[in-house]
Design a protein around this motif. Structure first.
Motif, PDB file in Angstrom:
ATOM      1  N   LEU A  70       0.830  -1.198   0.000  1.00 15.96           N
ATOM      2  CA  LEU A  70       0.000   0.000   0.000  1.00 15.96           C
ATOM      3  C   LEU A  70       0.867   1.251   0.000  1.00 15.96           C
ATOM      4  CD1 LEU A  70      -2.541  -1.031   2.795  1.00 15.96           C
ATOM      5  CD2 LEU A  70      -2.925  -1.128   0.318  1.00 15.96           C
ATOM      6  N   VAL A 164      -6.771  -0.239   7.160  1.00 12.67           N
ATOM      7  CA  VAL A 164      -6.232  -0.622   5.848  1.00 12.67           C
ATOM      8  C   VAL A 164      -6.304  -2.128   5.601  1.00 12.67           C
ATOM      9  CG1 VAL A 164      -4.705   1.372   5.598  1.00 12.67           C
ATOM     10  CG2 VAL A 164      -3.879  -0.666   6.799  1.00 12.67           C
ATOM     11  N   TRP A 186      -9.856   5.176  -0.674  1.00 16.33           N
ATOM     12  CA  TRP A 186      -9.097   4.207  -1.461  1.00 16.33           C
ATOM     13  C   TRP A 186      -9.317   4.525  -2.931  1.00 16.33           C
ATOM     14  CZ3 TRP A 186      -6.729  -0.535   0.368  1.00 16.33           C
ATOM     15  CH2 TRP A 186      -6.766  -0.677   1.762  1.00 16.33           C
TER      16      TRP A 186
END
Length: 208
Positions: A70, A164, A186
């Motif tokens: 990420l 997350v 996101w």
């Protein structure tokens, strides 16, 4: 206060491009016109301190982190730090725990073994986010502050966990007491819909 955290499924190699894409939308300019420079290092005075926007955009603060597949970019109108890390294996979690604040280590010692890596990752990202917000990074002892103190956050700061997913942990630190959790978005960098980060220093007339 206005703040946002953008979360992208991307690797470290893409982190700078994601940062410039987000900041371009904040400023209302093409990504290739976003110029990031460094403040003087708080430790040695060298040109590798906290990243800031060039060109008189002192009201736009940002922080970048990548880990666990990420990339996170936090943008705010106050000083901000963000960190994301993959949940480590048990051996790595035990090693990292040794550098945390004694009270944090004591609380971690009470966590069931199966949950210890995730709990350690949470403690670590809160530490890194705070140190990034301060602008010191790891030049400040990561064991100097209890960043999950039941008595409250460090003076002048608010820390929040950022959701997350199960394989990573993330946190954001904001230089404002009682600051709410920033809007978390996101997005897919390959999609036609771009990240909406309007409201944080956006240039007048910028397209949303």
């Amino acid at each position: 206060m206005t703040a946002t955290v953008q979360v992208v499924r991307a690797g470290r190699a893409q982190a700078r491009a994601v940062l410039h894409d987000v900041l371009a939308r904040v400023l209302g300019v093409p990504a290739d016109q976003v110029v990031v420079e460094r403040e003087p290092c708080v430790g040695c005075g060298g040109p590798h301190g906290r990243p800031v926007l060039a060109g008189g955009h002192g009201d736009v603060h940002f922080s970048l982190s990548s880990g666990g597949g990420l990339v996170l970019v936090a943008v705010a109108d106050v000083r901000v730090g963000v960190d994301v890390e993959a949940v480590p294996d048990a051996a790595r979690a035990r090693a990292v725990a040794e550098v945390l604040h004694p009270r944090e280590r004591a609380r971690l010692a009470l966590v069931p073994e199966a949950d210890h890596p995730a709990a350690l990752a949470r403690a670590w990202v809160r530490t890194e986010a705070y140190l990034k917000g301060l602008g010191t990074g790891l030049q400040r002892d990561p064991g100097a502050d209890d960043l999950d103190d039941p008595a409250g956050d460090p003076p002048g700061w608010t820390l929040h966990d950022v959701p997350v997913g199960p394989s990573a942990r993330a946190a954001v630190a904001l230089h404002l007491p009682g600051a709410p959790l920033p809007t978390t978005t996101w997005f897919d960098p390959e999609a036609t819909t771009r990240p909406d980060v309007r409201g944080v220093g956006t240039a007048p007339g910028a397209r949303g």
